[in-house]
Design an enzyme around this catalytic site. Sequence first.
Site, PDB file in Angstrom:
ATOM      1  N   ASP A   9      90.512   6.930  19.125  1.00  0.00           N
ATOM      2  CA  ASP A   9      91.589   5.934  19.056  1.00  0.00           C
ATOM      3  C   ASP A   9      92.023   5.831  17.599  1.00  0.00           C
ATOM      4  O   ASP A   9      91.178   5.869  16.702  1.00  0.00           O
ATOM      5  CB  ASP A   9      91.095   4.575  19.567  1.00  0.00           C
ATOM      6  CG  ASP A   9      92.234   3.616  19.894  1.00  0.00           C
ATOM      7  OD1 ASP A   9      93.200   3.541  19.101  1.00  0.00           O
ATOM      8  OD2 ASP A   9      92.157   2.932  20.928  1.00  0.00           O
ATOM      9  N   ASP A  10      93.323   5.685  17.362  1.00  0.00           N
ATOM     10  CA  ASP A  10      93.803   5.599  15.978  1.00  0.00           C
ATOM     11  C   ASP A  10      93.667   4.200  15.398  1.00  0.00           C
ATOM     12  O   ASP A  10      93.865   4.003  14.196  1.00  0.00           O
ATOM     13  CB  ASP A  10      95.267   6.049  15.897  1.00  0.00           C
ATOM     14  CG  ASP A  10      96.198   5.123  16.669  1.00  0.00           C
ATOM     15  OD1 ASP A  10      95.931   4.902  17.874  1.00  0.00           O
ATOM     16  OD2 ASP A  10      97.174   4.629  16.083  1.00  0.00           O
ATOM     17  N   ASP A  53      92.266   7.403  23.869  1.00  0.00           N
ATOM     18  CA  ASP A  53      93.441   6.536  23.944  1.00  0.00           C
ATOM     19  C   ASP A  53      94.706   7.379  24.102  1.00  0.00           C
ATOM     20  O   ASP A  53      94.839   8.448  23.498  1.00  0.00           O
ATOM     21  CB  ASP A  53      93.543   5.679  22.681  1.00  0.00           C
ATOM     22  CG  ASP A  53      94.622   4.624  22.809  1.00  0.00           C
ATOM     23  OD1 ASP A  53      94.582   3.868  23.800  1.00  0.00           O
ATOM     24  OD2 ASP A  53      95.506   4.565  21.942  1.00  0.00           O
ATOM     25  N   MET A  55      98.023   6.376  23.428  1.00  0.00           N
ATOM     26  CA  MET A  55      99.038   6.184  22.394  1.00  0.00           C
ATOM     27  C   MET A  55      98.437   6.400  21.009  1.00  0.00           C
ATOM     28  O   MET A  55      97.804   5.521  20.439  1.00  0.00           O
ATOM     29  CB  MET A  55      99.631   4.771  22.499  1.00  0.00           C
ATOM     30  CG  MET A  55     100.311   4.508  23.832  1.00  0.00           C
ATOM     31  SD  MET A  55     101.649   5.692  24.180  1.00  0.00           S
ATOM     32  CE  MET A  55     102.777   5.286  22.847  1.00  0.00           C
ATOM     33  N   ILE A 328      50.013  51.942  55.848  1.00  0.00           N
ATOM     34  CA  ILE A 328      50.719  52.909  56.700  1.00  0.00           C
ATOM     35  C   ILE A 328      50.215  54.313  56.373  1.00  0.00           C
ATOM     36  O   ILE A 328      50.271  54.754  55.221  1.00  0.00           O
ATOM     37  CB  ILE A 328      52.243  52.813  56.487  1.00  0.00           C
ATOM     38  CG1 ILE A 328      52.740  51.399  56.868  1.00  0.00           C
ATOM     39  CG2 ILE A 328      52.979  53.867  57.314  1.00  0.00           C
ATOM     40  CD1 ILE A 328      54.213  51.171  56.622  1.00  0.00           C
ATOM     41  N   ASP A 344      62.144  53.472  53.421  1.00  0.00           N
ATOM     42  CA  ASP A 344      62.478  52.051  53.493  1.00  0.00           C
ATOM     43  C   ASP A 344      62.741  51.619  54.933  1.00  0.00           C
ATOM     44  O   ASP A 344      62.364  50.512  55.339  1.00  0.00           O
ATOM     45  CB  ASP A 344      63.714  51.755  52.639  1.00  0.00           C
ATOM     46  CG  ASP A 344      63.425  51.815  51.144  1.00  0.00           C
ATOM     47  OD1 ASP A 344      62.234  51.876  50.776  1.00  0.00           O
ATOM     48  OD2 ASP A 344      64.393  51.798  50.355  1.00  0.00           O
ATOM     49  N   GLU A 370      53.231  50.522  50.591  1.00  0.00           N
ATOM     50  CA  GLU A 370      53.079  50.600  52.049  1.00  0.00           C
ATOM     51  C   GLU A 370      51.923  49.748  52.553  1.00  0.00           C
ATOM     52  O   GLU A 370      51.467  49.904  53.689  1.00  0.00           O
ATOM     53  CB  GLU A 370      52.881  52.055  52.487  1.00  0.00           C
ATOM     54  CG  GLU A 370      51.560  52.675  52.070  1.00  0.00           C
ATOM     55  CD  GLU A 370      51.603  53.333  50.702  1.00  0.00           C
ATOM     56  OE1 GLU A 370      50.812  54.248  50.474  1.00  0.00           O
ATOM     57  OE2 GLU A 370      52.427  52.932  49.857  1.00  0.00           O
TER      58      GLU A 370
END
Length: 454
Positions: A9-10, A53, A55, A328, A344, A370
């Site tokens: 704000d100014d 602000d 303005m 496996i 896979d 596996e």
Amino acid sequence: MSARILVVDDIEANVRLLEAKLTAEYYEVSTAMDGPTALAMAARDLPDIILLDVMMPGMDGFTVCRKLKDDPTTRHIPVVLITALDGRGDRIQGLESGASDFLTKPIDDVMLFARVRSLTRFKLVIDELRQREASGRRMGVIAGAAARLDGLGGRVLIVDDNERQAQRVAAELGVEHRPVIESDPEKAKISAGGPVDLVIVNAAAKNFDGLRFTAALRSEERTRQLPVLAMVDPDDRGRMVKALEIGVNDILSRPIDPQELSARVKTQIQRKRYTDYLRNNLDHSLELAVTDQLTGLHNRRYMTGQLDSLVKRATLGGDPVSALLIDIDFFKKINDTFGHDIGDEVLREFALRLASNVRAIDLPCRYGGEEFVVIMPDTALADALRIAERIRMHVSGSPFTVAHGREMLNVTISIGVSATAGEGDTPEALLKRADEGVYQAKASGRNAVVGKAA
């Protein structure tokens, strides 16, 4: 809930007043007296919220807001524009500039802190989402969820016995959102449990207690996180404060300003969408963290954690835990002969057959390569051996169809089975005995099940 707030704000007296109010509530406040300074501070300090602000000489608040939103560094920071009492045009221009919300002079303390708390919560969600997306980009994952979620209208439940007011709110929201009006609070509670993004409740309704309705939403698990905006008369400060205390996300001051309504609804729906996305994303991330991506089974990390607690319970006098370690047979030969893609496919098909032949309480996991493990709670060695034999027969009993049906492979497995041995046993020892069983099964010609007692 603390936050870092930049006040712009100014007029120095305005800045000092806001700074004093916010500092008294333990917010960390920085200040700027003009637009260029504010832009530089925002880019450098990245505050959580900017109170700006409208303005100001030289560069007004709209220009500052647009520049903040054009800068990728600062566009995520919520901006609250401070406007004049009759500043309807300011609010329209503010929305076009990218403002998140508005405060009207003279600034009411309740509205100030309601706005700051609401946007602080929103900023926390934004920061989390941005951090997740940055991590996703570093990992090569497609990001951009925030952009996809922005601009989506929501389903808004308006709970109000003032039909004229409810219709007016619904008409304002109807262009972008899907408003539904309900004057009966009991029916509204049921509706709130459905696909609703936001509830707007008349806190001063004549035929029901709007605050009690809100408290009921907050007490129910399914509606606890649902955003709620309360419509309150501007001079009814006691009701405003009470509404915020019981969990209202923000306040709409009557008569309802269309721009403030639009801004507040947008913020709350965005926050809910972002939060839902983060929650779902977290659930998905947790699932990914414990799942083997090739087979869909749990991974070794998850198995290890579960096995530790199950074995500990068993050694303290609980029911025994059994483990199957499965390998496996000749899997390397499959890879070498047909390629890793076919390998896979074999792993995925085996995982399906394995999962379909264990009980709901069992935990099938990919151990690595596996090798697979099945953890079987409340299971003695003899029962585990029977289940292992069933798995072996289901695998070897019919060929694996791979390469889109062009190849039929005969696959067999070797299984080692072990069970906890009471006090002093460990997960490592349990798996070691199962591994010894696998070694013996392979030494005997493979396609076999071998149990190893302690």
